[in-house]
Each structure stands twice: as C-alpha cells, then as structure tokens.
Design a protein around this motif. Structure first.
Motif, mmCIF file in Angstrom:
data_model
loop_
_atom_site.group_PDB
_atom_site.id
_atom_site.type_symbol
_atom_site.label_atom_id
_atom_site.label_comp_id
_atom_site.label_asym_id
_atom_site.label_seq_id
_atom_site.Cartn_x
_atom_site.Cartn_y
_atom_site.Cartn_z
ATOM 1 N N VAL A 152 0.832 -1.206 0.000
ATOM 2 C CA VAL A 152 0.000 0.000 0.000
ATOM 3 C C VAL A 152 0.867 1.258 0.000
ATOM 4 C CG1 VAL A 152 -1.667 1.336 1.343
ATOM 5 C CG2 VAL A 152 -1.979 -1.125 1.071
ATOM 6 N N GLN A 153 1.924 1.247 0.810
ATOM 7 C CA GLN A 153 2.836 2.385 0.847
ATOM 8 C C GLN A 153 3.535 2.573 -0.496
ATOM 9 O OE1 GLN A 153 5.432 1.485 4.128
ATOM 10 N NE2 GLN A 153 3.999 2.239 5.669
ATOM 11 N N GLN A 154 3.928 1.456 -1.110
ATOM 12 C CA GLN A 154 4.613 1.535 -2.397
ATOM 13 C C GLN A 154 3.702 2.113 -3.477
ATOM 14 O OE1 GLN A 154 7.668 1.138 -2.617
ATOM 15 N NE2 GLN A 154 8.240 0.754 -4.732
ATOM 16 N N MET A 155 2.443 1.713 -3.481
ATOM 17 C CA MET A 155 1.490 2.253 -4.454
ATOM 18 C C MET A 155 1.323 3.763 -4.268
ATOM 19 S SD MET A 155 -1.415 -0.766 -4.518
ATOM 20 C CE MET A 155 -2.346 -0.013 -5.856
ATOM 21 N N LYS A 185 -1.003 3.517 -15.450
ATOM 22 C CA LYS A 185 -2.030 2.646 -14.895
ATOM 23 C C LYS A 185 -1.357 1.788 -13.833
ATOM 24 C CE LYS A 185 -4.923 2.373 -19.045
ATOM 25 N NZ LYS A 185 -5.497 1.451 -20.075
ATOM 26 N N LEU A 186 -1.929 1.802 -12.646
ATOM 27 C CA LEU A 186 -1.303 1.137 -11.505
ATOM 28 C C LEU A 186 -2.136 -0.055 -11.050
ATOM 29 C CD1 LEU A 186 1.030 1.345 -9.404
ATOM 30 C CD2 LEU A 186 -0.479 2.777 -8.033
ATOM 31 N N ASN A 187 -1.496 -1.186 -10.862
ATOM 32 C CA ASN A 187 -2.175 -2.390 -10.396
ATOM 33 C C ASN A 187 -1.381 -3.041 -9.273
ATOM 34 O OD1 ASN A 187 -4.457 -2.603 -12.319
ATOM 35 N ND2 ASN A 187 -2.824 -2.823 -13.841
ATOM 36 N N ARG A 188 -2.117 -3.691 -8.405
ATOM 37 C CA ARG A 188 -1.495 -4.419 -7.297
ATOM 38 C C ARG A 188 -1.428 -5.904 -7.617
ATOM 39 N NH1 ARG A 188 -3.124 -4.288 -0.892
ATOM 40 N NH2 ARG A 188 -2.045 -6.206 -0.310
ATOM 41 N N THR A 189 -0.328 -6.544 -7.214
ATOM 42 C CA THR A 189 -0.172 -7.987 -7.371
ATOM 43 C C THR A 189 0.064 -8.597 -5.994
ATOM 44 O OG1 THR A 189 2.244 -7.952 -7.629
ATOM 45 C CG2 THR A 189 0.911 -7.567 -9.612
ATOM 46 N N PRO A 190 -0.034 -9.917 -5.859
ATOM 47 C CA PRO A 190 0.209 -10.539 -4.551
ATOM 48 C C PRO A 190 1.619 -10.298 -4.005
ATOM 49 C CG PRO A 190 -0.940 -12.059 -6.005
ATOM 50 C CD PRO A 190 -0.531 -10.889 -6.851
ATOM 51 N N THR A 191 2.561 -10.021 -4.897
ATOM 52 C CA THR A 191 3.951 -9.854 -4.454
ATOM 53 C C THR A 191 4.506 -8.473 -4.752
ATOM 54 O OG1 THR A 191 4.744 -10.744 -6.572
ATOM 55 C CG2 THR A 191 4.433 -12.302 -4.754
ATOM 56 N N VAL A 205 3.787 -4.524 -7.078
ATOM 57 C CA VAL A 205 3.029 -3.508 -7.804
ATOM 58 C C VAL A 205 3.483 -3.501 -9.263
ATOM 59 C CG1 VAL A 205 2.484 -1.040 -7.974
ATOM 60 C CG2 VAL A 205 2.852 -2.084 -5.730
ATOM 61 N N THR A 206 2.532 -3.338 -10.196
ATOM 62 C CA THR A 206 2.881 -3.156 -11.602
ATOM 63 C C THR A 206 2.416 -1.782 -12.060
ATOM 64 O OG1 THR A 206 0.802 -4.153 -12.377
ATOM 65 C CG2 THR A 206 2.693 -5.617 -12.100
ATOM 66 N N VAL A 207 3.231 -1.151 -12.902
ATOM 67 C CA VAL A 207 2.937 0.185 -13.415
ATOM 68 C C VAL A 207 3.041 0.142 -14.935
ATOM 69 C CG1 VAL A 207 3.491 2.633 -13.291
ATOM 70 C CG2 VAL A 207 4.011 1.141 -11.344
ATOM 71 N N GLN A 208 1.978 0.529 -15.611
ATOM 72 C CA GLN A 208 1.964 0.609 -17.069
ATOM 73 C C GLN A 208 1.974 2.083 -17.468
ATOM 74 O OE1 GLN A 208 2.024 -2.041 -19.230
ATOM 75 N NE2 GLN A 208 2.145 -0.635 -20.974
ATOM 76 N N ILE A 209 3.038 2.502 -18.156
ATOM 77 C CA ILE A 209 3.148 3.888 -18.591
ATOM 78 C C ILE A 209 2.315 4.082 -19.865
ATOM 79 C CG2 ILE A 209 4.721 5.723 -19.282
ATOM 80 C CD1 ILE A 209 4.986 4.760 -16.368
ATOM 81 N N THR A 210 1.486 5.112 -19.852
ATOM 82 C CA THR A 210 0.558 5.332 -20.960
ATOM 83 C C THR A 210 1.275 5.702 -22.257
ATOM 84 O OG1 THR A 210 -1.090 6.107 -19.361
ATOM 85 C CG2 THR A 210 -1.497 6.602 -21.674
ATOM 86 N N ASP A 211 2.214 6.635 -22.188
ATOM 87 C CA ASP A 211 2.925 7.119 -23.366
ATOM 88 C C ASP A 211 4.327 6.512 -23.398
ATOM 89 O OD1 ASP A 211 4.048 8.482 -25.475
ATOM 90 O OD2 ASP A 211 3.452 10.478 -24.772
ATOM 91 N N ALA A 212 4.669 5.852 -24.519
ATOM 92 C CA ALA A 212 5.986 5.217 -24.632
ATOM 93 C C ALA A 212 7.113 6.230 -24.523
ATOM 94 C CB ALA A 212 6.077 4.466 -25.969
ATOM 95 N N PHE A 261 7.358 -3.871 -9.535
ATOM 96 C CA PHE A 261 8.030 -3.927 -8.232
ATOM 97 C C PHE A 261 7.655 -5.258 -7.574
ATOM 98 C CE2 PHE A 261 7.769 0.670 -8.874
ATOM 99 C CZ PHE A 261 9.035 1.084 -8.477
ATOM 100 N N SER A 262 8.648 -6.061 -7.240
ATOM 101 C CA SER A 262 8.410 -7.332 -6.550
ATOM 102 C C SER A 262 9.333 -7.426 -5.347
ATOM 103 C CB SER A 262 8.650 -8.521 -7.491
ATOM 104 O OG SER A 262 9.977 -8.487 -8.002
ATOM 105 N N PHE A 263 8.901 -8.144 -4.325
ATOM 106 C CA PHE A 263 9.669 -8.205 -3.084
ATOM 107 C C PHE A 263 11.001 -8.926 -3.279
ATOM 108 C CE2 PHE A 263 5.490 -7.518 -1.035
ATOM 109 C CZ PHE A 263 5.856 -6.448 -0.224
ATOM 110 N N ASN A 264 12.031 -8.348 -2.707
ATOM 111 C CA ASN A 264 13.329 -8.997 -2.615
ATOM 112 C C ASN A 264 13.359 -9.770 -1.304
ATOM 113 O OD1 ASN A 264 16.194 -9.040 -1.459
ATOM 114 N ND2 ASN A 264 16.598 -8.450 -3.578
#
Length: 217
Positions: free
Chosen positions: A64-67, A82-88, A90-97, A139-142
C-alpha cells in the motif's frame, strides 16, 4: 566462632524480609538495604506470552505504501500511468511510450534500500526489485530485503513492548527476541495473560503542543 555466628545472623537478616507482611517489607525497603528475594516465573508462576510479527499484514502495508509512493512520483513528473497491485508487489503501465525512460528514472528510487548486516555494516539490499518490460514496470519483493524489514519490525516492537512492560513496575519482567520474527514476554506474578496482551497491544498516542518561544514557561 564469632565469624560463623556473624554470618548466620547476617543470613537470617537477609532472609527475614521474605516472611514478613508486605507492609513491613515496604518499611524495610525504605529504611534499609534489605529486600525480599524476587521469585521468577518458575517459582511464583505468572504469564508467558509468545508474540509473532504478522507477515501478511506487514507485506500488505508495504505494498500500500509503495502504491502511494508510485502515484506521488509519477504525478509530480506529470507521467500518465495505470497502476495495479499484485500478490507480491506492484505493476505500473506507462501510458505514453515516450515517457518510459523518464518514468524509469523516477521509479528506480523507490526500491527502498535496507541494511541487511549486523550493526549497519552489512551488504545493502532493497525491499523491492524493479523490472522493466517496455512500458511496464514491476516492483516485486526482494527476499533478503523483506527479511531485513521483518527484523527491523521485530526490533522496533521489542523496544516498544519493553518500555510498556517496564512502565508497569513489574519486577523481573523479561522481554526477549526469539528467532527471526517472534518476541517472548515473561511476567512473574501476573496470572492473567489477557491482561498482558491488552497492556502490550494498547495503541500509542502522539500529540503536538504549540510552544511560545518568547515565553517558554
């Protein structure tokens, strides 16, 4: 003979407070150096409480803090996403390349470095790994960084619990770390474990007061 008699008398005086009523014990405590023997958990009974860090809750809090951090950084940089949460993580999709490289520079600072060594001399690690695939960042946990963060949470909790226990004035209270994510609390003479849990789990309160610099008093 005199020396033996003196030792016997001294032993009797030292043991005497243990059989006296509490009122007389307090009188002796205030006026002399005589003290009753403090009985531990094994002799007088008491409460033994084993506490464990809630890893699931800690992981949820970190995500939650990372988001929130990702939102703040990308909004400040004026980058669509576009921001989405995963079990491990956060994923971030940038709209403009065209903003992908700029976003990478902004996001790479959010991996949250932690120290994994003893006394701050170990190898620096990070709570999150950052992977890039085109316009998508993950972003995935280390594992090492997460374990270090759990250890920090235990250390912080250990300090807080120790202060709360010592503030009650319970004699010979023991607060110790057990393993990677557990804390053992032993309270001789306290027969109600629920009371211990309630005392330890009380919510802290932080208040701010205005101070007049011209009149500190």
């Amino acid at each position: 003979v005199l020396a033996i008699l003196a030792v016997i008398v001294a032993g009797i005086l030292a043991a005497l407070p243990n059989i006296l009523p509490k009122e007389m014990q307090e009188t002796l405590r205030q006026s002399t150096v005589l003290r009753p023997v403090t009985l531990g958990l094994d002799l007088q009974g008491g409460s033994y409480v084993l506490m464990e860090i809630d890893r699931k809750e800690l992981v949820n809090t970190l995500i939650v803090q990372q988001m929130g951090d990702v939102r703040a950084v990308l909004r400040e940089a004026r980058i669509g996403y576009k921001l989405n949460r995963t079990p491990t993580g956060v994923t971030v999709q940038i709209t403009d390349a065209a903003d992908a490289d700029k976003a990478f520079e902004a996001l790479r600072n959010l991996t949250q470095p932690v120290d994994t060594g003893l006394f701050g001399t170990g190898v620096a690690s990070r709570i999150f790994n950052l992977d890039r695939s085109g316009q998508q960042f993950t972003f995935s946990f280390n594992d090492t960084g997460l374990e270090s963060r759990v250890g920090q949470a235990v250390d912080q909790s250990l300090s807080i619990i120790d202060k709360r226990i010592n503030g009650t004035g319970i004699a010979e209270a023991s607060v110790q770390r057990q393993g990677k994510d557990r804390i053992v609390v032993q309270l001789p003479g306290v027969g109600d474990p629920d009371q211990v849990v309630k005392m330890i789990g009380q919510t802290a309160k932080l208040t701010f007061q205005l101070v007049c610099e011209s009149q500190p008093a």
